[in-house]
Motif scaffolding. Structure first.
Motif: not given
Length: 160
Positions: A93-122
């Motif tokens: 999988i490839v994860l991306s935030i395509t809208r709503g994160n203009e202020e950069g509070f969130f990010s994504t990360r792959r945990l493995n080839a087929y699982t990802g998370v959205v996390f609050l970074q700020r």
């Protein structure tokens, strides 16, 4: 917290869904774009596509989610997990935030080839509402399939 949705003291229209949050509520509207049909309260599926490029670039499914957190949440915080179900060997999988994160509070990360998370970074210091569009592109057997998660995130003041 009083659940205005449960006791009926909200002012949401018949076309809206009432969603309870700490100390208040939100009236949410879930509409499917053209060329999609509503298959459940929170999910739209694509009716069709005209060519390979459109099939790979438009989501096969759009799913709505609602999350509620308080301003004192410890960051970084994994707030949403995404992946194909079922997952197969060879999936990627490839994860991306395509809208709503203009202020950069969130990010994504792959945990493995087929699982990802959205996390609050700020830290979000004041109550705030977000609507994130999170796109998951699934590479399976030589083809990309796109899925879209529309995630309402309500950050409310923490209760003392």
């Amino acid at each position: 917290d009083i659940d205005e949705c449960a006791i009926g003291s909200h002012n949401c229209s018949a076309a809206e869904t009432c969603y309870n949050i700490q100390g208040s509520f939100r009236c949410l509207s879930f509409e499917c774009p053209s060329n999609y049909r509503k298959v459940s309260d929170m999910r739209c599926e694509r009716v069709g596509c005209f060519n390979l490029l459109e099939c790979q670039s438009t989501p096969v499914r759009i799913t709505y989610y609602q999350l509620n957190f308080q301003t004192n949440i410890v960051v970084p915080a994994h707030i949403f997990r995404i992946g194909p179900s079922p997952a197969y060997a060879g999936d990627s999988i490839v994860l991306s935030i395509t809208r709503g994160n203009e202020e950069g509070f969130f990010s994504t990360r792959r945990l493995n080839a087929y699982t990802g998370v959205v996390f609050l970074q700020r830290q979000v210091k004041e109550p705030k509402d977000f609507l994130l569009d999170v796109e998951m592109k699934l590479w399976r057997q030589g083809t990309y399939t796109t899925f879209l998660a529309k995630i309402y995130i309500f950050i409310t003041a923490h209760a003392y």
